[in-house]
Design a protein around this motif. Structure first.
Motif, PDB file in Angstrom:
ATOM      1  N   LEU A   1     -22.404  16.148  14.252  1.00  0.00           N
ATOM      2  CA  LEU A   1     -21.792  15.130  15.098  1.00  0.00           C
ATOM      3  C   LEU A   1     -22.859  14.520  15.999  1.00  0.00           C
ATOM      4  O   LEU A   1     -23.623  15.246  16.639  1.00  0.00           O
ATOM      5  CB  LEU A   1     -20.695  15.765  15.960  1.00  0.00           C
ATOM      6  N   LEU A   2     -22.891  13.193  16.065  1.00  0.00           N
ATOM      7  CA  LEU A   2     -23.915  12.524  16.870  1.00  0.00           C
ATOM      8  C   LEU A   2     -23.277  11.506  17.809  1.00  0.00           C
ATOM      9  O   LEU A   2     -22.409  10.727  17.408  1.00  0.00           O
ATOM     10  CB  LEU A   2     -24.942  11.836  15.975  1.00  0.00           C
ATOM     11  N   HIS A   3     -23.740  11.532  19.058  1.00  0.00           N
ATOM     12  CA  HIS A   3     -23.275  10.586  20.073  1.00  0.00           C
ATOM     13  C   HIS A   3     -24.479  10.063  20.853  1.00  0.00           C
ATOM     14  O   HIS A   3     -25.360  10.834  21.238  1.00  0.00           O
ATOM     15  CB  HIS A   3     -22.292  11.251  21.033  1.00  0.00           C
ATOM     16  N   SER A   4     -24.502   8.755  21.094  1.00  0.00           N
ATOM     17  CA  SER A   4     -25.558   8.149  21.908  1.00  0.00           C
ATOM     18  C   SER A   4     -24.986   7.754  23.258  1.00  0.00           C
ATOM     19  O   SER A   4     -24.107   6.903  23.339  1.00  0.00           O
ATOM     20  CB  SER A   4     -26.127   6.909  21.205  1.00  0.00           C
TER      21      SER A   4
ATOM     22  N   GLY B   1     -17.880  17.810  22.766  1.00  0.00           N
ATOM     23  CA  GLY B   1     -17.177  19.087  22.891  1.00  0.00           C
ATOM     24  C   GLY B   1     -15.774  19.033  22.310  1.00  0.00           C
ATOM     25  O   GLY B   1     -15.340  19.957  21.606  1.00  0.00           O
ATOM     26  N   ARG B   2     -15.051  17.942  22.603  1.00  0.00           N
ATOM     27  CA  ARG B   2     -13.698  17.790  22.062  1.00  0.00           C
ATOM     28  C   ARG B   2     -13.728  17.700  20.539  1.00  0.00           C
ATOM     29  O   ARG B   2     -12.901  18.305  19.846  1.00  0.00           O
ATOM     30  CB  ARG B   2     -13.028  16.542  22.646  1.00  0.00           C
ATOM     31  N   ALA B   3     -14.682  16.920  20.030  1.00  0.00           N
ATOM     32  CA  ALA B   3     -14.785  16.752  18.582  1.00  0.00           C
ATOM     33  C   ALA B   3     -15.138  18.067  17.903  1.00  0.00           C
ATOM     34  O   ALA B   3     -14.552  18.432  16.871  1.00  0.00           O
ATOM     35  CB  ALA B   3     -15.839  15.689  18.254  1.00  0.00           C
ATOM     36  N   GLU B   4     -16.074  18.798  18.469  1.00  0.00           N
ATOM     37  CA  GLU B   4     -16.480  20.076  17.879  1.00  0.00           C
ATOM     38  C   GLU B   4     -15.333  21.074  17.903  1.00  0.00           C
ATOM     39  O   GLU B   4     -15.104  21.811  16.929  1.00  0.00           O
ATOM     40  CB  GLU B   4     -17.695  20.630  18.621  1.00  0.00           C
TER      41      GLU B   4
ATOM     42  N   ARG C   1     -13.642  22.896  14.625  1.00  0.00           N
ATOM     43  CA  ARG C   1     -13.597  24.357  14.477  1.00  0.00           C
ATOM     44  C   ARG C   1     -12.158  24.847  14.360  1.00  0.00           C
ATOM     45  O   ARG C   1     -11.894  25.848  13.683  1.00  0.00           O
ATOM     46  CB  ARG C   1     -14.303  25.019  15.652  1.00  0.00           C
ATOM     47  N   ASP C   2     -11.234  24.144  14.987  1.00  0.00           N
ATOM     48  CA  ASP C   2      -9.827  24.523  14.876  1.00  0.00           C
ATOM     49  C   ASP C   2      -9.290  24.249  13.485  1.00  0.00           C
ATOM     50  O   ASP C   2      -8.524  25.053  12.927  1.00  0.00           O
ATOM     51  CB  ASP C   2      -9.007  23.765  15.920  1.00  0.00           C
TER      52      ASP C   2
ATOM     53  N   ILE D   1     -16.768  26.038   8.470  1.00  0.00           N
ATOM     54  CA  ILE D   1     -17.929  25.181   8.235  1.00  0.00           C
ATOM     55  C   ILE D   1     -18.917  25.250   9.398  1.00  0.00           C
ATOM     56  O   ILE D   1     -18.550  25.533  10.536  1.00  0.00           O
ATOM     57  CB  ILE D   1     -17.515  23.710   7.990  1.00  0.00           C
ATOM     58  N   ALA D   2     -20.182  24.982   9.088  1.00  0.00           N
ATOM     59  CA  ALA D   2     -21.219  24.953  10.113  1.00  0.00           C
ATOM     60  C   ALA D   2     -21.192  23.599  10.820  1.00  0.00           C
ATOM     61  O   ALA D   2     -21.234  22.558  10.164  1.00  0.00           O
ATOM     62  CB  ALA D   2     -22.587  25.187   9.479  1.00  0.00           C
ATOM     63  N   VAL D   3     -21.111  23.614  12.142  1.00  0.00           N
ATOM     64  CA  VAL D   3     -21.019  22.383  12.929  1.00  0.00           C
ATOM     65  C   VAL D   3     -22.129  22.353  13.966  1.00  0.00           C
ATOM     66  O   VAL D   3     -22.353  23.339  14.675  1.00  0.00           O
ATOM     67  CB  VAL D   3     -19.655  22.279  13.660  1.00  0.00           C
ATOM     68  N   THR D   4     -22.825  21.227  14.055  1.00  0.00           N
ATOM     69  CA  THR D   4     -23.798  21.011  15.122  1.00  0.00           C
ATOM     70  C   THR D   4     -23.472  19.700  15.808  1.00  0.00           C
ATOM     71  O   THR D   4     -22.868  18.803  15.211  1.00  0.00           O
ATOM     72  CB  THR D   4     -25.242  20.960  14.584  1.00  0.00           C
TER      73      THR D   4
END
Length: 296
Positions: free
Chosen positions: A51-54, A80-83, A87-88, A93-96
């Motif tokens: 996940l990427l945010h600018s 944080g909300r997206a991650e 995960r829920d 899956i692996a999430v960064t």
């Protein structure tokens, strides 16, 4: 390249992002369907999700742009909300997550070189089912090195559904990247694949007698283009469809049951990175669209 998650400095390793599903989010509501779609894609294909945010590209009105610390905090909360949502839904899956201090289009275009697919959100029309693409999305679509899926804000599905539609206008090596992505996606999601080719209608009397012969030739081109991929993906049910008409309306009409439309774009196109046909499909499509750079 440096990035920030809240007050924490992160230096992402490019190798760690290789083959990932990359999702660009701006923290608004149109990011949620893109995150859901990207998470499902990562889960189905067994890939990591990034996940990427600018924080410098956040969509604030020019009259009330918050201070840098607030913008970084907003970005950290959005990630944080997206991650947490990912995960829920897909705990395996692996999430960064990564927050960057460069323009979103530049960061996403750069990371697309090592990603398997990039997913972007889009605001939906109020009355017309289609897309409203912002400048970031358009710039990324014109520069991305991997397929880019655009997902509408109101999109409720999290995958291509029962059918993937792919436009088959280029034959041979020029169309391979498009067919590769379409068949791989259909196979991963156990979806049918509708391969559609538009044929310019014969209108003048001189060619009236050649209509059936021309249709046979076009049909053979379509079958020949799809044949190697049928062999490579025997699990995919393929429907070949040859239709008289212009490419854009033909493709849009073919998507009544589709959960994903796959089209190609030329690379190194100047002065417009995206051609008028690609823009028209993106604007009017009733389902998510995958734009695949053709490398030939």
């Amino acid at each position: 390249m440096q990035a920030h998650i809240g007050d924490q400095l992160v230096v992402p390793c490019p190798a760690a992002l290789g083959g990932s599903v990359l999702v660009g989010l701006d923290g608004t509501g149109n990011s949620v369907p893109a995150v859901r779609w990207g998470a499902e894609e990562a889960a189905v294909r067994g890939l990591p999700l990034h996940l990427l945010h600018s924080w410098v590209s956040q969509p604030w009105p020019a009259s009330c742009v918050p201070a840098e610390a607030e913008r970084r905090g907003y970005g950290a909360e959005a990630l944080g909300r997206a991650e947490a949502m990912v995960r829920d839904r897909h705990p395996g899956i692996a999430v960064t997550a990564e927050q960057v201090d460069e323009e979103a289009a530049d960061a996403l275009a750069e990371r697309s070189g090592t990603a398997t697919v990039l997913v972007l959100g889009s605001r939906g029309h109020e009355r017309v089912s289609g897309f409203l693409l912002g400048s970031v999305s358009l710039r990324v679509l014109g520069r991305a090195e991997c397929p880019v899926v655009t997902v509408r804000e109101e999109e409720s599905s999290v995958g291509p559904g029962p059918e993937v539609v792919v436009g088959v206008q280029e034959t041979g090596a020029e169309g391979d990247a498009v067919l590769d992505y379409a068949f791989t996606t259909a196979s991963a999601h156990r979806a049918d694949l509708r391969a559609v080719r538009a044929r310019a209608p014969r209108t003048d009397a001189a060619h009236a007698l050649d209509t059936s012969e021309g249709a046979a030739d076009e049909g053979e081109l379509l079958s020949a283009s799809v044949a190697p991929w049928r062999e490579k993906f025997p699990d995919v049910e393929v429907i070949e469809q040859l239709v008289d008409g212009r490419a854009v309306p033909v493709l849009l009409a073919a998507c009544s049951r589709a959960g994903l439309l796959v089209i190609g774009r030329r690379v190194r196109r100047a002065p417009m990175p995206l051609g008028p046909s690609v823009l028209a499909v993106l604007h009017h499509s009733r389902c998510p669209v995958a734009v695949v750079p053709r490398i030939a």
